[in-house]
Design a protein around this motif. Structure first.
Motif, PDB file in Angstrom:
ATOM      1  N   LEU A  33       0.834  11.434   4.953  1.00  0.00           N
ATOM      2  CA  LEU A  33      -0.321  10.534   5.121  1.00  0.00           C
ATOM      3  C   LEU A  33       0.096   9.077   4.951  1.00  0.00           C
ATOM      4  O   LEU A  33      -0.325   8.208   5.707  1.00  0.00           O
ATOM      5  CB  LEU A  33      -1.418  10.863   4.098  1.00  0.00           C
ATOM      6  N   LEU A  72      -6.892  16.724   1.229  1.00  0.00           N
ATOM      7  CA  LEU A  72      -7.403  15.513   0.587  1.00  0.00           C
ATOM      8  C   LEU A  72      -8.942  15.554   0.552  1.00  0.00           C
ATOM      9  O   LEU A  72      -9.566  15.205  -0.444  1.00  0.00           O
ATOM     10  CB  LEU A  72      -6.909  14.265   1.336  1.00  0.00           C
ATOM     11  N   ARG A  73      -9.504  16.002   1.658  1.00  0.00           N
ATOM     12  CA  ARG A  73     -10.979  16.103   1.712  1.00  0.00           C
ATOM     13  C   ARG A  73     -11.479  17.069   0.629  1.00  0.00           C
ATOM     14  O   ARG A  73     -12.388  16.746  -0.129  1.00  0.00           O
ATOM     15  CB  ARG A  73     -11.402  16.607   3.095  1.00  0.00           C
ATOM     16  N   ARG A 107      -0.827  -1.759  -9.909  1.00  0.00           N
ATOM     17  CA  ARG A 107      -0.664  -2.819  -8.911  1.00  0.00           C
ATOM     18  C   ARG A 107       0.536  -3.701  -9.234  1.00  0.00           C
ATOM     19  O   ARG A 107       1.277  -4.117  -8.342  1.00  0.00           O
ATOM     20  CB  ARG A 107      -1.943  -3.675  -8.871  1.00  0.00           C
ATOM     21  N   LEU A 145     -13.345  15.024   7.926  1.00  0.00           N
ATOM     22  CA  LEU A 145     -11.957  14.499   7.917  1.00  0.00           C
ATOM     23  C   LEU A 145     -11.946  13.018   8.297  1.00  0.00           C
ATOM     24  O   LEU A 145     -11.198  12.220   7.739  1.00  0.00           O
ATOM     25  CB  LEU A 145     -11.062  15.297   8.862  1.00  0.00           C
ATOM     26  N   TYR A 201     -11.124  15.523  -2.717  1.00  0.00           N
ATOM     27  CA  TYR A 201     -12.070  14.411  -2.870  1.00  0.00           C
ATOM     28  C   TYR A 201     -13.465  14.941  -3.235  1.00  0.00           C
ATOM     29  O   TYR A 201     -14.093  14.485  -4.190  1.00  0.00           O
ATOM     30  CB  TYR A 201     -12.125  13.569  -1.589  1.00  0.00           C
ATOM     31  N   PHE A 202     -13.926  15.926  -2.474  1.00  0.00           N
ATOM     32  CA  PHE A 202     -15.261  16.467  -2.752  1.00  0.00           C
ATOM     33  C   PHE A 202     -15.300  17.165  -4.101  1.00  0.00           C
ATOM     34  O   PHE A 202     -16.291  17.122  -4.811  1.00  0.00           O
ATOM     35  CB  PHE A 202     -15.726  17.390  -1.620  1.00  0.00           C
ATOM     36  N   GLN A 216     -15.987   5.335  -5.166  1.00  0.00           N
ATOM     37  CA  GLN A 216     -15.384   6.062  -4.039  1.00  0.00           C
ATOM     38  C   GLN A 216     -13.866   5.902  -4.066  1.00  0.00           C
ATOM     39  O   GLN A 216     -13.114   6.864  -3.935  1.00  0.00           O
ATOM     40  CB  GLN A 216     -15.919   5.425  -2.760  1.00  0.00           C
ATOM     41  N   HIS A 217     -13.468   4.654  -4.283  1.00  0.00           N
ATOM     42  CA  HIS A 217     -12.060   4.273  -4.350  1.00  0.00           C
ATOM     43  C   HIS A 217     -11.340   5.078  -5.444  1.00  0.00           C
ATOM     44  O   HIS A 217     -10.273   5.630  -5.250  1.00  0.00           O
ATOM     45  CB  HIS A 217     -12.021   2.777  -4.681  1.00  0.00           C
ATOM     46  N   LEU A 276     -11.053   8.754  -4.578  1.00  0.00           N
ATOM     47  CA  LEU A 276     -10.032   8.970  -3.552  1.00  0.00           C
ATOM     48  C   LEU A 276      -8.629   8.905  -4.168  1.00  0.00           C
ATOM     49  O   LEU A 276      -7.759   9.718  -3.847  1.00  0.00           O
ATOM     50  CB  LEU A 276     -10.164   7.921  -2.445  1.00  0.00           C
ATOM     51  N   VAL A 302     -12.878  10.885   5.354  1.00  0.00           N
ATOM     52  CA  VAL A 302     -11.780  10.720   4.390  1.00  0.00           C
ATOM     53  C   VAL A 302     -10.727   9.754   4.947  1.00  0.00           C
ATOM     54  O   VAL A 302     -10.236   8.866   4.242  1.00  0.00           O
ATOM     55  CB  VAL A 302     -11.124  12.096   4.066  1.00  0.00           C
ATOM     56  N   LEU A 321       1.294   1.687  -3.481  1.00  0.00           N
ATOM     57  CA  LEU A 321       0.030   1.978  -4.179  1.00  0.00           C
ATOM     58  C   LEU A 321      -0.461   3.418  -3.944  1.00  0.00           C
ATOM     59  O   LEU A 321      -1.147   3.989  -4.774  1.00  0.00           O
ATOM     60  CB  LEU A 321      -1.053   0.992  -3.746  1.00  0.00           C
ATOM     61  N   TYR A 322      -0.107   3.982  -2.805  1.00  0.00           N
ATOM     62  CA  TYR A 322      -0.474   5.368  -2.539  1.00  0.00           C
ATOM     63  C   TYR A 322       0.229   6.308  -3.510  1.00  0.00           C
ATOM     64  O   TYR A 322      -0.204   7.406  -3.766  1.00  0.00           O
ATOM     65  CB  TYR A 322      -0.047   5.776  -1.128  1.00  0.00           C
ATOM     66  N   MET A 325      -4.965  16.083   5.430  1.00  0.00           N
ATOM     67  CA  MET A 325      -6.316  15.505   5.397  1.00  0.00           C
ATOM     68  C   MET A 325      -7.332  16.528   4.907  1.00  0.00           C
ATOM     69  O   MET A 325      -8.251  16.204   4.166  1.00  0.00           O
ATOM     70  CB  MET A 325      -6.674  14.970   6.771  1.00  0.00           C
ATOM     71  N   GLN A 326      -7.142  17.769   5.344  1.00  0.00           N
ATOM     72  CA  GLN A 326      -8.031  18.844   4.881  1.00  0.00           C
ATOM     73  C   GLN A 326      -7.963  18.971   3.360  1.00  0.00           C
ATOM     74  O   GLN A 326      -8.972  19.037   2.679  1.00  0.00           O
ATOM     75  CB  GLN A 326      -7.562  20.158   5.495  1.00  0.00           C
ATOM     76  N   ASN A 383       0.822  -1.218   0.000  1.00  0.00           N
ATOM     77  CA  ASN A 383       0.000   0.000   0.000  1.00  0.00           C
ATOM     78  C   ASN A 383       0.852   1.262   0.000  1.00  0.00           C
ATOM     79  O   ASN A 383       0.447   2.280  -0.545  1.00  0.00           O
ATOM     80  CB  ASN A 383      -0.967  -0.018   1.175  1.00  0.00           C
TER      81      ASN A 383
END
Lengths: 172, 305
Positions: free
Chosen positions: A127, A162-163, A40, B40, A166-167, A108-109, A112, B43, A34-35, A159-160, A31
């Motif tokens: 992360l 990424l969020r 793969r 958060l 994502y949205f 979703q995957h 992301l 996510v 993968l990130y 994370m902020q 992983n």
């Protein structure tokens, strides 16, 4: 048996103990790659290289050193070498189209991963490390050359970001 | 502590039970903070859920590689018995003194060497006033001896024997120093060991084995490159050739790969052709190395036995 005891045994010639470390770390390492890129096949190959280097350079492991940070260092080097050898390779690889069969989780995957590829390197790195074998703030700080407080702030901002990404991606 | 740090601790599960309760109370009274944290958290959880699992193909490849490494390790262990190791540090100290003595002997003019031995065997002879030759020393010896020619021959043989045994001893200590240096943690010490090894004429198998081990296992690229050069100087046995070919198949540093290819061509090792071909085809290998492999295939194929 701790990771460190197992690795010390390996460095002393008891190679069977490498299997313990492989079983404990294979998923995290897969992983970890993968990130950074979504192929793969590539991630599997790079994970394999980490374990091969671990075996080949087993004599360089010093008793008592944290195995987690040692193997992570190998993984980072493997990834840098991979980038050097594939100069055209970018970790912003396009996400493969999953076709008609995808369900909501797949979707979703996919979003992301799209968001992850757009995340600035410094945020992605922090992360990835926080997800890698539940590394402590101290260990992450040691790897990235940051103080514990800075690690926490960077995780939060990553994370902020990424969020937001994502949205942004999922609303298109 | 800043909000950012507490939120990170909360999401990653690093808050103590008491801290968590206090923070959750704060969340229930602050809708803006609650919304932020919930998003958060969502996510973060997604990130955890998207993690991939390994497969049997990967496991199979690892256990195969492990098996291969075990076979390699067993060969190395058999070749270098461990009881030697504990004596290396003492041997190195003795050898240091011995080497200094040996170098002195090597650099001193040969006449002095003979005179010293001759004088030692005839304490009552006055020291010669000019550079003494072996004949002079021998003729002085003759005057004190009643058993003329047979005795002279006996003395000469004994001197030769002494010199031979001294040289043998020196070579042994030199080899011990090399073996000990190759085990040093510092790469520059190991390089020093390789330099000494390069000066040997016909080293013992133990030295060759230590060099092979260094080539296979040393973490320093410079040390490995120097080992390749040193191995090339010695008698090129099938084992050394095989080791170099195997090392080429394992190597991933372009410099090491190029050096090995050039060395194998100079040594005319035809067995390396399949590895050259493999390298030439491998797209992961550095472009310059692939070109070198391609040219070397041509060069090596042209060589006739």
């Amino acid at each position: 048996m701790t990771d460190e005891q197992a690795m010390y045994a390996v460095s002393q010639g008891d190679l069977d103990k490498a299997a313990i470390l492989y079983e404990r770390y294979k998923k995290s390492l897969l992983n970890f790659f993968l990130y950074r890129q979504h192929d793969r096949e590539n991630a599997r190959d790079l994970t394999q290289q980490v374990f091969l280097r671990m075996l080949r350079y087993r004599h360089t492991y010093r008793e008592g050193a944290s195995f987690r940070t040692w193997v992570l260092e190998i993984a980072r080097n493997v990834f840098f070498d991979h980038l050097k050898q594939n100069p055209t390779f970018s970790d912003l690889t396009e996400i493969p189209d999953v076709g008609d069969t995808y369900d909501e989780a797949d979707e979703q995957h996919q979003y992301l991963h799209q968001a992850l590829t757009q995340l600035p390197d410094q945020y992605r790195e922090v992360l990835v490390l926080s997800r890698f074998q539940n590394m402590s703030y101290e260990e992450i700080g040691q790897t990235l050359g940051l103080s514990v407080a800075n690690v926490k702030v960077r995780v939060f901002r990553a994370m902020q970001k990424l969020r937001d990404l994502y949205f942004d991606v999922s609303s298109k | 502590m800043l909000n950012e740090q507490i939120i990170t601790d909360y999401l990653l599960g690093h808050l103590s039970e008491a801290e968590r309760v206090v923070f959750e109370q704060r969340l229930s009274t602050d809708p803006v903070l609650r919304k932020e944290v919930e998003e958060l958290k969502q996510v973060w959880q997604m990130l955890q859920n998207t993690e991939a699992d390994t497969d049997s193909q990967m496991d199979e490849a690892f256990y195969k590689a492990l098996q291969g490494e075990k076979i390699l390790a067993t060969t190395v262990v058999k070749l270098s018995p461990s009881p030697w190791r504990q004596y290396f540090k003492y041997a190195a100290a003795v050898a240091g003194i011995a080497i200094t003595f040996w170098i002195g002997r090597q650099t001193a003019p040969i006449q002095i060497e003979y005179r010293t031995i001759a004088a030692a065997s005839t304490p009552s002879t006055p020291p010669p006033t000019h550079t003494a030759s072996l004949q002079e020393a021998e003729s002085t010896e003759e005057d004190f001896s009643n058993t003329k020619i047979p005795h002279k021959k006996g003395k000469q043989e004994s001197i030769d024997q002494q010199i031979a045994s001294l040289r043998k001893e020196m070579k042994m200590t030199q080899e011990l120093v090399i073996l000990s240096l190759l085990k040093e943690r510092s790469a520059s010490e190991r390089l020093k060991g390789l330099n000494y090894a390069a000066a040997l004429n016909n080293p013992k198998p133990a030295v060759i084995q230590a060099l092979i081990k260094t080539l296979r296992e040393d973490e320093s690229l410079n040390v490995r490159l120097s080992t390749i050069e040193t191995l090339e100087r010695f008698k090129q046995t099938d084992e050394v050739k095989k080791v170099l070919v195997n090392q080429l198949a394992r190597a991933d540093e372009p410099i090491e790969q190029s050096t090995l290819i050039e060395t194998l061509v100079r040594m005319r090792v035809k067995e390396s052709l399949p590895v050259f071909e493999q390298i030439q085809k491998d797209e992961k290998v550095d472009e310059s190395v692939r070109i070198l492999a391609k040219n070397s295939i041509g060069e090596l194929s042209m060589i006739t036995e």
